[in-house]
Design a protein around this motif. Structure first.
Motif: not given
Length: 878
Positions: A834-840
């Motif tokens: 979720v952290r990596e997707v949210a960054k995008l």
């Protein structure tokens, strides 16, 4: 040489000067009164400054005191040496234009040689190098051997601070013998070693230094002396330092008993024992004088002392709160001379214990963060801790900077104090800008300070319409002779009926009128030297200095103020009856609209306690108690049982406000003549304002009526909204609440059912990655709760699953990611996904391997971010 105890020495000194016709005054509070230049009293003469400067008349021209003092500039050295301490008692005898050098020197010599029986050959005298008069008095009148007198320059033996009163000094030294010396053949008076100890300083205030540097002789010179009681006890008991003096030694022994340590066996242990012993003395006396731990001002001094002592307790291996136990020994040792310590013992110990417990929480979280900072600093190859980090520890986590300094020093690191101070200055400037002062210079007392020997006669206790003369007028910057319509001015009268703001009671408003002028008074203040300043707007005409006018305060407004002020006295009594004798006033504000009362108590009042307090006050109101006001000497007032109010400075004669035998207090404010005039009393709120300080706000009289009307209006509106009558508002509100609760349950059931239905459809769309089913979907009009219900439903149906759901509602997006145990075993981590997707999508978040959440700020990028989510999950599982 007799070994007098510290308490004996104090009494011998004060009794001796009483025999010389000095008035013995009790120690003033450590909290300065009417002196913004001092945070805490740090010298014996500090509370007496108004007498020396002529601002106030002393109760007698000869005074003697033993004054409690606190000095903290060398706090870092306390413990590391046996010399330094933060708390001390200063013996002093003072002359306000009465006796001078002849008597001061003769009595000093008599006290040390006759009363204390110090060996004459071991006493040395220092004088100012040009003070031949002092030399002749010491040698020819007192009888001191000339070879036992030394002359020092201005730096050592001349007292002055800028311009104003100043003068030469004469100091008494005692030769403690070669065993305390440095061994140098040049060792003599003035040497830095411990052999020749300066123990008494006599200041001969005989000059007035002007701005041109001229020393003009004072018509009435003064005497100001100071002798450290602890230092004198060291000499008389022939011990090495203050920590071995009887009363202080007993405190240290209490520390040793709790910690299991022994003094003088290990230097590191000794440092901690000395720190705790000194700091707990300071803490006990500060709390007894009304100081409470806080993050600013004198409250921060107290917090710093207690927390520094608590930390050194930890270094000694004491893991539980213990300072409150040591406080009992401090009280036992000093309670005879300072009865207030015994009176407040329970409160003092409770305050210390609470601060210790709070520090436990702070130290645990703060140490963890500080250790991280230290480790990062070392990894970076630095030996200086970033100042901003140190400030964050102090400002955000309440971790004292001195503790940071001590701890990093133990790790071979220093702190960037310039950076710390820079951050501190930014905070100060921010706070200052938030306190916008819209009062002009004309409202300041300063423009009137040049008017010496001018006071205002206050007649407002008994009269309203008072004939007066205008003594002075000031505009925004200076004194003027006249003021015309529309101008804002401050007016000084020779007589007034207007009460000047003091003791928590606001100043009066009203009208000042004359033959050709009318001024509207918006506020009245009072200066320390008795001038009443009326802040006005000239409504009509022109006023002139010297005009005869009539001062008339607003009677209705004053009546409201009196009701609230008298109720404040009743409230204090009720609080003490309900909560205990530890309750003391810590501040108050009495306005026409309401009263505000701050008091010492560590916990919030329960509803039952508030109800009882309110009931007790109203019983006193309805009892119609007579309010008798009289003036008497302070001792008679104390015998009567009168209580003093916070922040008030009382002279020899005081004003006593007595409401039958229910409430007896010293007060200079305005009051009703019978408690029945208060009408009714209603508490509006109870809250905390600082550590150990609670606040009650209440209304009386017309304020209660207005409160009732407002409540009735609110009920009427509620009844209209609920479509019912006033008497059925409660039952209707309960019915509506019950109905709403039932509908909420139905809605939740429907949401759960819908989530189950949708989850089945989502699972059919799942893609398989390395044996794990992956569900990625965007759900419109779904909040965090809905997404979690859907996720839980999906996990019940599939054991190898990673799901990432995005909900969009009210222009906001939330991401929820979940992973089953089997998926986690194969490498999935919901928090990382979720952290990596949210960054995008311009957001952020995270969480545990099985459950995590994030936010997405950029909704335009959300679809692209979800499109890349499968790749992120695949790489993780693969």
């Amino acid at each position: 040489m007799k070994k007098y105890g510290l308490n004996e020495l104090r009494e011998k000194y004060l009794s001796f000067y009483e025999s010389k016709e000095h008035l013995r005054l009790p120690s003033f509070s450590l909290v300065p009164q009417n002196d913004a230049s001092l945070l805490l009293i740090n010298a014996g003469m500090a509370p007496l400054k108004p007498y020396f400067t002529g601002k106030e008349k002393p109760p007698k021209s000869r005074v003697t005191t033993c004054q409690k003092c606190i000095r903290t500039p060398d706090i870092e050295r306390v413990g590391k040496t046996a010399r330094h301490g933060t708390f001390f008692e200063m013996l002093g005898n003072f002359s306000f234009g009465d006796y001078f050098k002849h008597e001061a020197t003769r009595w000093a010599w008599e006290f040390v040689t006759k009363e204390l029986e110090l060996p004459v050959d071991r006493i040395w005298i220092s004088i100012y190098e040009d003070d031949d008069e002092a030399f002749d008095i010491w040698t020819k009148e007192v009888g001191v051997a000339p070879d036992h007198i030394v002359r020092f320059g201005k730096e050592d033996n001349f007292w002055e601070i800028g311009t104003g009163p100043c003068g030469p000094c004469s100091e008494l030294y005692f030769d403690r013998g070669e065993k305390y010396g440095c061994g140098s053949p040049d060792c003599k008076v003035g040497c830095e070693c411990d052999r020749f100890v300066e123990f008494w300083n006599l200041v001969f205030t005989q000059f007035d230094k002007d701005e041109n540097g001229n020393y003009n002789k004072l018509a009435h010179p003064n005497i100001d002396t100071g002798m450290g009681l602890e230092r004198l006890a060291v000499i008389m008991q022939d011990v090495d330092n203050i920590f071995e003096v009887d009363t202080i030694k007993n405190i240290m022994e209490a520390v040793c008993k709790i910690s299991g340590k022994t003094y003088k066996q290990d230097e590191k242990t000794d440092v901690s024992l000395r720190v705790i012993t000194d700091h707990i003395r300071s803490g006990v006396f500060l709390i007894s004088d009304g100081v409470q731990p806080s993050n600013e001002g004198r409250g921060y001094v107290l917090r710093r002392l207690l927390r520094r002592a608590a930390r050194h307790g930890r270094l000694l291996g004491v893991k539980e709160p213990f300072l409150y136990q040591i406080a009992e020994t401090v009280i036992q040792e000093s309670g005879g001379a300072y009865p207030v310590l015994k009176e407040k013992q329970e409160f003092i110990q409770k305050a210390i214990r609470i601060e210790e417990e709070r520090f436990e929480e702070t130290i645990n979280s703060g140490l963890e963060i500080l250790n991280q900072y230290i480790a990062e600093t070392k990894r970076e190859g630095n030996k200086v801790l970033n100042g901003a980090r140190a400030f964050k520890l102090y400002d955000t986590y309440g971790f004292p900077i001195d503790l940071t300094l001590e701890i990093v020093e133990e790790q071979g690191i220093t702190v960037d104090m310039d950076g710390f101070e820079k951050e501190m200055q930014v905070q100060r400037e921010t706070a200052r800008s938030n306190r916008k002062d819209d009062a002009g210079a004309g409202w300041d007392d300063d423009v009137f300070t040049r008017m010496k020997d001018v006071t205002t006669t206050f007649l407002g206790y008994t009269e309203n319409n008072v004939q007066a003369k205008i003594l002075a007028i000031a505009n925004a910057s200076e004194l003027v002779e006249e003021a015309a319509a529309g101008e804002q001015v401050t007016v000084l009268l020779d007589r007034t009926s207007f009460y000047g703001e003091s003791g928590g009671q606001v100043g009066d408003t009203g009208i000042i009128s004359g033959e050709s002028v009318c001024l509207e008074v918006h506020n009245t203040t009072k200066t320390a030297d008795g001038k009443y300043l009326h802040q006005c707007v000239v409504r009509d005409g022109v006023c002139h200095t010297g005009d005869t006018v009539t001062a008339t305060y607003d009677e209705d407004r004053r009546a409201d103020i009196m009701r609230n002020h008298s109720a404040t006295h009743l409230l204090q009594r009720a609080l003490r009856d309900v909560l205990g004798s530890h309750v003391e006033q810590s501040g108050s504000l009495v306005t026409p609209e309401r009263l505000r009362f701050d008091f010492t108590n560590f916990t919030a009042l329960t509803q039952a306690e508030l109800a009882e307090v309110e009931s007790m006050v109203n019983r006193a109101v309805l009892a119609g108690l007579p309010v008798d006001i009289s003036e008497m000497d302070i001792e008679s007032a104390k015998k009567l049982g009168a209580m003093a109010l916070f922040g008030e400075k009382y002279g020899k004669h005081v004003r006593v406000v007595q409401m039958s035998d229910y409430s007896i207090e010293l007060c200079g404010g305005c009051h009703v003549s019978n408690t029945a005039q208060i009408g009714l009393f209603k508490i509006l709120s109870e809250s905390g304002v600082a550590s150990g300080i609670r606040r009650i706000e209440a209304v009386t009289g017309r304020g209660v009526l207005e409160y009732m009307n407002q409540n009735e209006d609110t009920l009427q509106k509620a009844a209209q909204a609920l479509k019912t009558n006033l008497h059925e508002v409660v039952s209707k509100a309960e019915a509506v609440t019950a109905e709403n609760r039932s509908l909420q349950k139905e809605l939740e059931m429907l949401k759960t059912q819908m989530a189950g239905n949708q989850s089945g459809a989502l699972l059919n769309q799942a893609k398989e990655v390395n044996g794990v089913k992956v569900v990625i979907a965007k759900i419109d009009d779904a909040d965090n709760g809905t997404l979690r219900k859907m996720g839980d439903s999906l996990k019940e149906k599939e054991s190898d699953l990673v799901l990432l759901l995005a909900g969009v509602k009210d222009e906001k997006a939330v991401l929820v990611c979940m992973a089953t145990k089997n998926a986690i075993a194969k490498g999935a981590h919901a928090g990382n996904i979720v952290r990596e997707v949210a960054k995008l999508a311009g957001g952020g978040g995270g969480g545990k391997p099985d459950n995590a959440q994030a936010g997405a700020k950029d909704l335009d990028k959300l679809d692209d971010a979800l499109a890349k989510a499968e790749t992120i999950i695949a790489e993780m599982i693969g």
